[in-house]
Design an enzyme around this catalytic site. Structure first.
Site, mmCIF file in Angstrom:
data_model
loop_
_atom_site.group_PDB
_atom_site.id
_atom_site.type_symbol
_atom_site.label_atom_id
_atom_site.label_comp_id
_atom_site.label_asym_id
_atom_site.label_seq_id
_atom_site.Cartn_x
_atom_site.Cartn_y
_atom_site.Cartn_z
ATOM 1 N N ASP A 122 -6.847 -3.426 4.435
ATOM 2 C CA ASP A 122 -5.754 -2.686 5.060
ATOM 3 C C ASP A 122 -4.380 -3.350 5.068
ATOM 4 O O ASP A 122 -3.452 -2.885 4.421
ATOM 5 C CB ASP A 122 -6.131 -2.333 6.507
ATOM 6 N N LYS A 123 -4.205 -4.410 5.838
ATOM 7 C CA LYS A 123 -2.869 -5.001 5.977
ATOM 8 C C LYS A 123 -2.535 -5.949 4.842
ATOM 9 O O LYS A 123 -1.378 -6.316 4.663
ATOM 10 C CB LYS A 123 -2.748 -5.780 7.300
ATOM 11 N N SER A 470 -7.415 4.452 12.570
ATOM 12 C CA SER A 470 -7.975 4.076 11.282
ATOM 13 C C SER A 470 -7.888 5.272 10.351
ATOM 14 O O SER A 470 -7.921 6.425 10.780
ATOM 15 C CB SER A 470 -9.441 3.664 11.469
#
Length: 555
Positions: A122-123, A470
């Site tokens: 994700d990040k 999410s």
């Protein structure tokens, strides 16, 4: 060719520097070539990253084949699934800034001439690309690729189903043995989780914006084609260095327009809003939330990947991948196909010969899931600077909804109420003080949304928060409410039982309370005590800006 690495390896003054390279085992011949930083997020704690060691080696082989000297350097990475539901999630979004800063540090300190970025989850993806834009040296992304879907009771399953199974268990809809069956079989191996969650969303958008090779977003992690892609990325970075093609040459305003259009067609995670805003900030490109609605109003939604529908990343890959989606969009004039990409070709040249191989995975432009895009930004008296919803994952009956507010000042309070059966059909769950400053860290709320879905409440209950969701969340899950409660936002003034009206088609969210009443409440308002925070997260809380600007740090 003038190289940045000459600053660390050329001339008599750099003899001490060269001696340290020789200590590492490099030869004189290797130091005469461009130095390519291969930034790998490999670790043994993130399923999406556990295979990046081998993938980075393939990248390095490609660099050597094309005449460069690859140098492996590390990056941290948080597994959002493991961090979910506890204090660890406070560190997820903030880690994007650490990753960006660390890539900047390693590249400048060691004079790299180019970068191959090897993230997956994700990040990590946006953090690395932010650094590439900040540094503006030739760079290419080669992600680790998606996980294959699992199988539970004969049906395909991904992590969103696993989280929803917890809600079903709490509601007595499945037993302990069935819960364990999900637990054992949902995630069959390495890769970023198999739905259109944030990691896969960003890896797909790296293709769409032009900083990754075709296939980056969808080739499954375990396929040999992923290793081949890594070798090609390693070779291609040498072309970018030779021609001095830099990220800001590629990630222009029009390229971000292509990314937003592809985002809407794919039905990507709401987190892409945060990350595209942050990337645009580094690129010096103006994007605001109104721009997103303008694109969403024109670009149809062509894909319903999990959690919005039954298809998964491997299905999207088999259908032709991101390039097939872009080919559909190009037919309708939704893309600027004249733009350059890291392939050395234009978007149009990349799309030559591409076709949609599965109309169930990728709807044709003439038969979309909806005429509007997968995301929507809502505005109203409790979200004056906007809030974001994944419209493509909202049931038809919840696109317009009015219900009583059920107010909670933390995720923990809300999840306890949901698990204990205190949320009822028609309610609007409000979770506040979970924004970038208030959390701090803007936690994802997959546990509450999945619990509601598992309890069969996702088609009757809405959830709004100044935190975020999410990409695995579905239902009327509305996040990024700005201004956030901790910054004095009106979400803090909502009281238990207040009526809230949500109208996603009209891009509207409204608290049915007069302005006069809100002002009176503000005069008498007493904010809860700030959550205790220490370490670098305390610095983050002081410097982070609002979600509507990408939750970037003040400069």
């Amino acid at each position: 060719m003038n190289l940045k690495s000459d600053n660390v390896k050329k001339g008599p003054e750099r003899a001490p520097n060269r001696s340290l390279f020789y200590a590492l085992g490099y030869t004189k011949e290797e130091l005469e070539r461009p130095l390519i930083g291969v930034v790998s997020a490999y670790s043994e704690i993130v399923p999406g990253h556990q295979h990046l060691k081998q993938l980075a080696e393939a990248v390095m082989a490609g660099v050597r084949m094309a005449g460069g000297t690859p140098i492996l350097v590390p990056s941290i990475g948080v597994c959002d699934g493991i961090a979910m539901g506890h204090i660890g999630m406070k560190y997820s979004l903030p880690s994007r800034e650490l990753i960006c800063d660390s890539v900047e540090t390693m590249a400048i300190a060691h004079g790299f001439d180019g970068l191959v970025l090897v993230p997956n989850c994700d990040k990590i993806v946006p953090g690395m690309v932010m650094a590439a834009l900040r540094l503006n040296i030739p760079s290419i992304v080669c992600s680790g690729g998606p996980m294959l879907a699992g199988k539970v009771q004969g049906e395909s399953a991904t992590l969103s189903k696993m989280f929803e199974a917890v809600g079903s268990y709490k509601a007595g809809l499945i037993d302990q043995n069935q819960l364990e069956e999900f637990e054992q079989n949902t995630c069959p191996g390495c890769g970023s989780c198999a739905g259109m969650y944030t990691a896969n969303s960003m890896n797909c958008l790296c293709e769409a914006v032009g900083i990754a090779l075709p296939g980056n977003g969808t080739i499954p992690a375990v396929y040999s084609a992923r290793t081949q892609l890594a070798k090609k990325a390693g070779m291609q970075i040498m072309q970018l260095v030779e021609k001095d093609i830099k990220p800001r040459d590629i990630l222009t305003a029009d390229a971000f327009g292509n990314a937003l259009a592809t985002d809407m067609a794919l039905g990507c995670s709401t987190n892409t809003v945060l990350h595209l805003l942050a990337l645009a900030n580094e690129a010096g490109v103006e994007i605001d939330l109104n721009t997103i609605n303008e694109v969403s109003s024109k670009v149809p939604n062509l894909c319903h990947l999990a959690p919005a529908g039954p298809t998964h990343m491997q299905d999207l890959y088999a259908a032709g991948g991101v390039q097939a989606v872009m080919a559909e969009l190009a037919k309708g004039g939704h893309l600027n196909t004249s733009l350059p990409t890291v392939t050395g070709k234009t978007v149009a040249e990349n799309l030559q010969g591409v076709c949609n191989k599965n109309h169930n995975a990728i709807r044709p432009l003439e038969n979309p899931y909806s005429a509007t895009g997968g995301l929507a930004v809502l505005f109203g008296n409790i979200a004056k600077n906007g809030c974001v919803v994944k419209r493509s994952a909202v049931a038809e009956e919840m696109l317009c909804h009015t219900g009583p507010a059920r107010c909670f000042d933390s995720e923990e309070e809300a999840i306890e109420a949901i698990y204990n059966g205190k949320i009822h059909h028609g309610d609007v769950v409000v979770i506040r003080y979970e924004g970038p400053k208030g959390g701090p860290g803007m936690r994802e709320m997959l546990n509450p949304t999945s619990a509601l879905a598992g309890m069969k409440l996702d088609k009757t209950v809405a959830l709004i928060t100044d935190g975020r969701f999410s990409g695995a969340s579905r239902g009327a899950s509305i996040g990024h409410v700005s201004p956030e409660a901790a910054a004095g936002g009106e979400i803090a003034l909502i009281q238990e039982g207040d009526s809230i009206t949500i109208n996603i088609p009209a891009y509207s969210i409204h608290l049915e309370v007069s302005n006069e009443e809100l002002e009176e409440r503000r005069k008498n308002f007493v904010a809860p005590a700030p959550k205790p925070v220490s370490g670098w997260l305390a610095r983050y809380a002081k410097l982070v800006t609002s979600a509507n600007t990408g939750a970037v740090l003040e400069k």
